[in-house]
Design an enzyme around this catalytic site. Structure first.
Site, PDB file in Angstrom:
ATOM      1  N   GLY A  13      44.499  38.015  47.935  1.00  0.00           N
ATOM      2  CA  GLY A  13      45.335  38.439  46.818  1.00  0.00           C
ATOM      3  C   GLY A  13      44.556  38.304  45.529  1.00  0.00           C
ATOM      4  O   GLY A  13      43.349  38.505  45.486  1.00  0.00           O
ATOM      5  N   CYS A  14      45.232  37.916  44.487  1.00  0.00           N
ATOM      6  CA  CYS A  14      44.626  37.792  43.164  1.00  0.00           C
ATOM      7  C   CYS A  14      43.559  36.699  43.168  1.00  0.00           C
ATOM      8  O   CYS A  14      43.810  35.579  43.613  1.00  0.00           O
ATOM      9  CB  CYS A  14      45.714  37.455  42.148  1.00  0.00           C
ATOM     10  SG  CYS A  14      45.081  37.150  40.500  1.00  0.00           S
ATOM     11  N   PHE A  15      42.385  37.021  42.652  1.00  0.00           N
ATOM     12  CA  PHE A  15      41.302  36.029  42.670  1.00  0.00           C
ATOM     13  C   PHE A  15      41.559  34.852  41.741  1.00  0.00           C
ATOM     14  O   PHE A  15      40.990  33.786  41.913  1.00  0.00           O
ATOM     15  CB  PHE A  15      39.924  36.635  42.430  1.00  0.00           C
ATOM     16  CG  PHE A  15      39.766  37.636  41.320  1.00  0.00           C
ATOM     17  CD1 PHE A  15      40.482  37.586  40.149  1.00  0.00           C
ATOM     18  CD2 PHE A  15      38.842  38.657  41.469  1.00  0.00           C
ATOM     19  CE1 PHE A  15      40.304  38.517  39.142  1.00  0.00           C
ATOM     20  CE2 PHE A  15      38.640  39.599  40.464  1.00  0.00           C
ATOM     21  CZ  PHE A  15      39.378  39.526  39.299  1.00  0.00           C
ATOM     22  N   TRP A  16      42.428  35.007  40.754  1.00  0.00           N
ATOM     23  CA  TRP A  16      42.729  33.887  39.864  1.00  0.00           C
ATOM     24  C   TRP A  16      43.322  32.720  40.644  1.00  0.00           C
ATOM     25  O   TRP A  16      43.032  31.556  40.378  1.00  0.00           O
ATOM     26  CB  TRP A  16      43.711  34.286  38.772  1.00  0.00           C
ATOM     27  CG  TRP A  16      43.244  35.357  37.842  1.00  0.00           C
ATOM     28  CD1 TRP A  16      41.956  35.773  37.612  1.00  0.00           C
ATOM     29  CD2 TRP A  16      44.072  36.158  37.000  1.00  0.00           C
ATOM     30  NE1 TRP A  16      41.943  36.786  36.687  1.00  0.00           N
ATOM     31  CE2 TRP A  16      43.234  37.044  36.294  1.00  0.00           C
ATOM     32  CE3 TRP A  16      45.441  36.226  36.793  1.00  0.00           C
ATOM     33  CZ2 TRP A  16      43.725  37.958  35.372  1.00  0.00           C
ATOM     34  CZ3 TRP A  16      45.928  37.136  35.875  1.00  0.00           C
ATOM     35  CH2 TRP A  16      45.077  37.994  35.174  1.00  0.00           C
ATOM     36  N   CYS A  17      44.180  33.030  41.633  1.00  0.00           N
ATOM     37  CA  CYS A  17      44.823  31.981  42.435  1.00  0.00           C
ATOM     38  C   CYS A  17      43.799  31.226  43.271  1.00  0.00           C
ATOM     39  O   CYS A  17      43.778  29.992  43.293  1.00  0.00           O
ATOM     40  CB  CYS A  17      45.879  32.588  43.361  1.00  0.00           C
ATOM     41  SG  CYS A  17      47.280  33.339  42.530  1.00  0.00           S
TER      42      CYS A  17
END
Length: 183
Positions: A13-17
């Protein structure tokens, strides 16, 4: 730089997570957000979001295998995202949000495939794991503003609603892998 470091490249999913969680794992020397698995050199975030390049948002986790194993990193990875949804994580939909392990060598491939088999056998999820296991071709670093995004923007609404709960879940379930926090 520690020459014993190995690299894991993961998409969930989102790389920030993923970056926010892996930054807190003991034995991890650094995490970089970027793109892998596509067919365009040097893709931009805009092109990735349009779904035109085939890339996934990934993190490269540089770790010391004497402190944390690749399998331990994968256990964290599977715990902080839903590996049973094809091309989506929550409200984030598209191939850029797919679940994928981009292995660097045959040993990483073997560990990933064995762990997926074990997890499917345990029936932890209602559906089978759809995580892609693919050899890493190229990694492209994401734009500077994506690096350490959660650390720099903890009160941004997406970070508060999506990233922070994943970090909390990691802290709760993987206490033994948590870096020592400053007193």
């Amino acid at each position: 730089m520690n020459t014993n470091l190995q690299t894991a490249t993961l998409a969930g999913g989102c790389f920030w997570c993923l970056e926010a969680v892996f930054d807190e794992v003991k034995g991890v020397a650094g995490v970089e957000s970027g793109y892998a698995g596509g067919h365009v050199d040097n893709p931009s975030y805009r092109a990735i979001c349009n779904g035109d390049t085939g890339h996934a948002e990934v993190v490269q986790v540089h770790f010391d295998p004497n402190i944390v194993s690749y399998r331990d990193l994968l256990n964290v990875f599977f715990a902080i995202h839903d590996p049973t949804t094809l091309n989506r994580q929550g409200a984030d939909v598209g191939t850029q949000y797919r679940s994928a392990i981009f292995y660097h060598d045959d040993e990483q491939k073997k560990i990933a495939e064995e762990l997926i088999k074990d997890l499917n056998a345990q029936q932890i999820w209602d559906r089978p794991i759809v995580t892609e296991v693919t050899k890493l071709n190229k990694f492209f670093m994401a734009e500077d503003y994506h690096q350490e995004y959660f650390a720099r923007n903890p009160y941004q609404p997406y970070c508060m609603a999506v990233v922070a709960p994943k970090v909390s879940k990691f802290r709760k379930h993987f206490l033994e892998l948590l870096k020592k926090q400053p007193a």
